[in-house]
Design an enzyme around this catalytic site. Structure first.
Site, short mmCIF file in Angstrom:
data_model
loop_
_atom_site.label_atom_id
_atom_site.label_comp_id
_atom_site.label_asym_id
_atom_site.label_seq_id
_atom_site.Cartn_x
_atom_site.Cartn_y
_atom_site.Cartn_z
N THR A 33 5.34 10.42 2.47
CA THR A 33 5.75 10.73 1.10
C THR A 33 4.82 10.01 0.13
O THR A 33 4.42 8.88 0.39
CB THR A 33 7.20 10.28 0.87
OG1 THR A 33 8.07 11.03 1.73
CG2 THR A 33 7.63 10.50 -0.58
N THR A 36 -0.80 10.63 -2.08
CA THR A 36 -1.84 10.88 -1.08
C THR A 36 -1.30 11.75 0.04
O THR A 36 -2.01 12.63 0.55
CB THR A 36 -2.37 9.56 -0.52
OG1 THR A 36 -2.69 8.67 -1.60
CG2 THR A 36 -3.64 9.78 0.30
N ASP A 89 0.85 8.71 6.68
CA ASP A 89 1.53 8.33 5.46
C ASP A 89 0.60 7.50 4.58
O ASP A 89 -0.42 7.00 5.05
CB ASP A 89 2.78 7.50 5.80
CG ASP A 89 3.87 7.60 4.75
OD1 ASP A 89 3.57 8.04 3.61
OD2 ASP A 89 5.02 7.24 5.06
N GLY A 90 0.95 7.37 3.33
CA GLY A 90 0.19 6.54 2.41
C GLY A 90 0.70 5.11 2.42
O GLY A 90 1.56 4.73 3.21
N ALA A 91 0.14 4.30 1.54
CA ALA A 91 0.57 2.91 1.40
C ALA A 91 0.30 2.46 -0.03
O ALA A 91 -0.62 2.96 -0.69
CB ALA A 91 -0.17 2.00 2.38
N ASP A 92 1.11 1.56 -0.50
CA ASP A 92 0.90 0.99 -1.83
C ASP A 92 -0.07 -0.19 -1.77
O ASP A 92 -0.80 -0.45 -2.72
CB ASP A 92 2.24 0.54 -2.43
CG ASP A 92 3.18 1.72 -2.60
OD1 ASP A 92 2.81 2.66 -3.31
OD2 ASP A 92 4.28 1.70 -2.01
N GLY A 103 6.89 2.07 -0.25
CA GLY A 103 8.16 2.28 -0.92
C GLY A 103 8.06 2.54 -2.39
O GLY A 103 9.07 2.64 -3.08
N GLY A 105 7.43 5.22 -3.69
CA GLY A 105 8.09 6.50 -3.90
C GLY A 105 9.55 6.49 -3.52
O GLY A 105 10.23 7.51 -3.63
N GLU A 111 10.44 6.44 6.09
CA GLU A 111 9.04 6.28 6.50
C GLU A 111 8.92 5.27 7.64
O GLU A 111 8.15 5.48 8.59
CB GLU A 111 8.20 5.83 5.31
CG GLU A 111 8.02 6.92 4.26
CD GLU A 111 7.38 6.43 2.99
OE1 GLU A 111 6.81 7.26 2.26
OE2 GLU A 111 7.45 5.22 2.71
#
EC number: 5.3.1.6
Length: 261
Positions: A33, A36, A89-92, A103, A105, A111
């Site tokens: 989610t 990206t 998945d993406g990452a912050d 998190g 999002g 996730e």
């Protein structure tokens, strides 16, 4: 839009495309989610349409599930899939050991479940997400609505004993109302600035009554695909200890031509 993309969006796009092209026919794939991950899901949809790629996608949020269906990906639940070949998945934020903060999002609970139910977790990110030490991005903690203010107080007391620079917390809002996750919970964002011992903090937070899950992903990510604004892509594999670099496409080949609004 082809010429209107910012360098950050280009970086996200090339990283997402590179990771999506790792997916093989017949795989069961966790679909992340975030901004990206949207590019990644769209690219997989292109492959389903153009190449006849057959995969089963397990989305990590209702938003991702809707997009996956729209682009033609077969969507199944994690229970139906059983176990996944890969989660993308993406990452912050991510550090040199491929530990993550996720998190932003609001989907880190699903996730994390999906990532840990996969043979490999592949993270896609622009280069700006790499940090020396986690913590500049607020750490999301999902909490149950009942007694959330008590949970918040307990978290703040726990933070006083942790190796962090900041201890302020904030309830995530959606306009005038609290943000609500797909599971019906709230999110507290912890403004820590720097996390000295992420492993310890993750364990302590999950011991607080009312906490469902925190956004620290420790020893979960296997590979990170980093995109750059000039079209370069770097792939780091923490298990193999390898780093691969893909150069930008030659001037005669524009990777961005298939991008549509």
């Amino acid at each position: 839009m082809t010429g209107e993309m910012s360098p950050v969006d280009k970086a996200k796009y090339v990283a997402a495309r590179r990771a999506a092209d790792m997916v093989q026919d017949g795989m069961r794939v966790g679909l992340g989610t975030g901004s990206t991950a949207v590019w990644m899901v769209r690219r997989l949809g292109e492959r389903v349409k153009d190449e006849g790629l057959q995969i089963k996608g397990v989305p990590t949020s209702s938003r991702t599930a809707q997009l996956a269906r729209e682009v033609g990906i077969e969507v199944v639940s994690l229970d139906q899939a059983g176990w996944l070949d890969m989660a993308i998945d993406g990452a912050d934020e991510f550090d040199g050991e491929l530990n993550l903060i996720k998190g932003g999002g609001g989907a880190h609970l699903q996730e994390k479940i999906v990532a840990t139910a996969s043979d490999r977790m592949v993270v896609i990110a622009d280069a700006g997400k790499e940090v020396e030490t986690l913590g500049a991005f607020p750490l999301p903690v999902e909490v149950v609505p009942f007694g959330w203010q008590t949970t918040r107080t307990l978290i703040e007391e726990a933070l006083d004993t942790m190796d962090v620079l900041g201890t302020s917390t904030a309830l995530r809002m959606n306009g005038e109302a609290p943000f609500v996750t797909d599971e019906g919970n709230h999110i507290l964002d912890l403004h820590l600035q720097r996390i000295g011992n992420a492993r310890q903090l993750a364990l302590v937070l999950n011991q607080v009554p009312g906490v469902v899950e925190n956004g620290l992903f420790i020893d979960i990510c296997d590979k990170v695909v980093i995109g750059y604004g000039d079209g370069r892509v770097e792939v780091r594999d923490i298990n193999e200890g390898t780093i691969e670099t893909d150069q930008p496409a030659e001037s005669g080949e524009n990777l961005f031509l298939d991008i549509v609004d």
